[in-house]
Design a protein around this motif. Structure first.
Motif, PDB file in Angstrom:
ATOM      1  N   ASP A  45      13.674   1.380   1.388  1.00 51.28           N
ATOM      2  CA  ASP A  45      13.185   2.666   0.895  1.00 51.28           C
ATOM      3  C   ASP A  45      12.829   2.600  -0.593  1.00 51.28           C
ATOM      4  O   ASP A  45      12.290   3.571  -1.139  1.00 51.28           O
ATOM      5  CB  ASP A  45      14.234   3.757   1.105  1.00 51.28           C
ATOM      6  CG  ASP A  45      14.494   4.052   2.568  1.00 51.28           C
ATOM      7  OD1 ASP A  45      15.681   4.212   2.934  1.00 51.28           O
ATOM      8  OD2 ASP A  45      13.520   4.130   3.338  1.00 51.28           O
ATOM      9  N   THR A  46      13.138   1.489  -1.227  1.00 48.30           N
ATOM     10  CA  THR A  46      12.815   1.332  -2.645  1.00 48.30           C
ATOM     11  C   THR A  46      11.311   1.432  -2.859  1.00 48.30           C
ATOM     12  O   THR A  46      10.537   0.696  -2.234  1.00 48.30           O
ATOM     13  CB  THR A  46      13.328  -0.020  -3.166  1.00 48.30           C
ATOM     14  OG1 THR A  46      14.759  -0.023  -3.118  1.00 48.30           O
ATOM     15  CG2 THR A  46      12.872  -0.264  -4.601  1.00 48.30           C
ATOM     16  N   ALA A  47      10.905   2.349  -3.718  1.00 48.32           N
ATOM     17  CA  ALA A  47       9.476   2.602  -3.951  1.00 48.32           C
ATOM     18  C   ALA A  47       9.320   3.662  -5.038  1.00 48.32           C
ATOM     19  O   ALA A  47      10.284   4.323  -5.421  1.00 48.32           O
ATOM     20  CB  ALA A  47       8.806   3.081  -2.670  1.00 48.32           C
ATOM     21  N   VAL A  48       8.090   3.798  -5.488  1.00 53.86           N
ATOM     22  CA  VAL A  48       7.730   4.962  -6.284  1.00 53.86           C
ATOM     23  C   VAL A  48       7.298   6.039  -5.310  1.00 53.86           C
ATOM     24  O   VAL A  48       6.443   5.800  -4.448  1.00 53.86           O
ATOM     25  CB  VAL A  48       6.597   4.646  -7.280  1.00 53.86           C
ATOM     26  CG1 VAL A  48       6.194   5.903  -8.036  1.00 53.86           C
ATOM     27  CG2 VAL A  48       7.036   3.561  -8.243  1.00 53.86           C
ATOM     28  N   ASP A  96       0.826  -1.190   0.000  1.00 53.60           N
ATOM     29  CA  ASP A  96       0.000   0.000   0.000  1.00 53.60           C
ATOM     30  C   ASP A  96       0.870   1.253   0.000  1.00 53.60           C
ATOM     31  O   ASP A  96       2.017   1.233   0.447  1.00 53.60           O
ATOM     32  CB  ASP A  96      -0.908   0.022   1.234  1.00 53.60           C
ATOM     33  CG  ASP A  96      -1.951  -1.071   1.207  1.00 53.60           C
ATOM     34  OD1 ASP A  96      -2.432  -1.452   2.300  1.00 53.60           O
ATOM     35  OD2 ASP A  96      -2.302  -1.536   0.098  1.00 53.60           O
ATOM     36  N   ARG A  97       0.288   2.318  -0.488  1.00 50.03           N
ATOM     37  CA  ARG A  97       0.993   3.591  -0.453  1.00 50.03           C
ATOM     38  C   ARG A  97       1.083   4.074   0.987  1.00 50.03           C
ATOM     39  O   ARG A  97       0.118   3.945   1.742  1.00 50.03           O
ATOM     40  CB  ARG A  97       0.266   4.601  -1.338  1.00 50.03           C
ATOM     41  CG  ARG A  97       1.031   5.863  -1.603  1.00 50.03           C
ATOM     42  CD  ARG A  97       0.636   6.517  -2.911  1.00 50.03           C
ATOM     43  NE  ARG A  97      -0.791   6.694  -3.089  1.00 50.03           N
ATOM     44  CZ  ARG A  97      -1.343   7.161  -4.193  1.00 50.03           C
ATOM     45  NH1 ARG A  97      -0.588   7.487  -5.227  1.00 50.03           N
ATOM     46  NH2 ARG A  97      -2.653   7.297  -4.279  1.00 50.03           N
ATOM     47  N   GLU A  98       2.238   4.616   1.364  1.00 54.05           N
ATOM     48  CA  GLU A  98       2.409   5.059   2.737  1.00 54.05           C
ATOM     49  C   GLU A  98       2.919   6.492   2.788  1.00 54.05           C
ATOM     50  O   GLU A  98       3.633   6.965   1.895  1.00 54.05           O
ATOM     51  CB  GLU A  98       3.367   4.140   3.502  1.00 54.05           C
ATOM     52  CG  GLU A  98       4.790   4.142   2.997  1.00 54.05           C
ATOM     53  CD  GLU A  98       5.743   3.376   3.915  1.00 54.05           C
ATOM     54  OE1 GLU A  98       5.349   3.013   5.044  1.00 54.05           O
ATOM     55  OE2 GLU A  98       6.892   3.179   3.500  1.00 54.05           O
ATOM     56  N   PHE A  99       2.585   7.157   3.853  1.00 52.05           N
ATOM     57  CA  PHE A  99       2.976   8.539   4.100  1.00 52.05           C
ATOM     58  C   PHE A  99       4.460   8.590   4.441  1.00 52.05           C
ATOM     59  O   PHE A  99       4.957   7.773   5.214  1.00 52.05           O
ATOM     60  CB  PHE A  99       2.128   9.078   5.253  1.00 52.05           C
ATOM     61  CG  PHE A  99       2.493  10.441   5.729  1.00 52.05           C
ATOM     62  CD1 PHE A  99       3.213  10.602   6.900  1.00 52.05           C
ATOM     63  CD2 PHE A  99       2.101  11.567   5.038  1.00 52.05           C
ATOM     64  CE1 PHE A  99       3.545  11.862   7.370  1.00 52.05           C
ATOM     65  CE2 PHE A  99       2.419  12.835   5.489  1.00 52.05           C
ATOM     66  CZ  PHE A  99       3.134  12.977   6.663  1.00 52.05           C
ATOM     67  N   VAL A 100       5.151   9.575   3.863  1.00 55.11           N
ATOM     68  CA  VAL A 100       6.564   9.787   4.164  1.00 55.11           C
ATOM     69  C   VAL A 100       6.743  11.033   5.018  1.00 55.11           C
ATOM     70  O   VAL A 100       7.428  11.016   6.040  1.00 55.11           O
ATOM     71  CB  VAL A 100       7.379   9.922   2.863  1.00 55.11           C
ATOM     72  CG1 VAL A 100       8.831  10.292   3.169  1.00 55.11           C
ATOM     73  CG2 VAL A 100       7.319   8.625   2.060  1.00 55.11           C
ATOM     74  N   GLY A 101       6.128  12.133   4.610  1.00 56.53           N
ATOM     75  CA  GLY A 101       6.245  13.380   5.354  1.00 56.53           C
ATOM     76  C   GLY A 101       5.463  14.478   4.682  1.00 56.53           C
ATOM     77  O   GLY A 101       4.972  14.307   3.563  1.00 56.53           O
TER      78      GLY A 101
END
Length: 126
Positions: free
Chosen positions: A89-92, A43-48
């Motif tokens: 940390d690999t992600a779009v 799932d997409r997750e919040f970074v900041g």
């Protein structure tokens, strides 16, 4: 284009990258911007996030102390400086925006954002 993210690439673990998000901030009155990420199969997750008015950014626990969000008012650009990168940390990475500031408890809520950029891929090799 309302939001345009760039700066992704391939980096070794421990390395750094800086992502940029160019925002049509004045045209659409975007005042609150955030970074999210989505790893393959997750799932997409919040970074900041950051409020254009200048309060301190907020970060997810997983990136706190390694990632820094900043803004350049003259360039209408928000940056995500990523240091000490890890394979997880690999992600779009996506930037998102809305008009009004969000309270802390709502900042990770994807549905609270009106605009989304196209995403930029960050790959961290071990």
């Amino acid at each position: 284009v309302q939001l345009q993210a760039s700066g992704g690439g391939l980096v070794q673990a421990g390395g750094s990258l800086r992502l940029s998000c160019l925002a049509s901030r004045r045209r659409f009155n975007m005042n609150f911007l955030a970074w999210f990420r989505q790893a393959s199969g997750k799932d997409r997750e919040f970074v900041g996030s950051i409020y254009w008015g200048g309060e301190s950014p907020t970060y997810a626990d997983s990136v706190k102390g390694r990632f820094t969000i900043s803004r350049d008012i003259a360039k209408d650009t928000v940056y995500l400086q990523m240091n000490d990168l890890k394979p997880e940390d690999t992600a779009v990475y996506f930037c998102a925006a809305r008009q009004n500031r969000l309270v802390l408890s709502e900042r990770a809520n994807e549905g609270a954002y009106n605009w989304w950029g196209q995403g930029t891929l960050v790959t961290v090799s071990s």
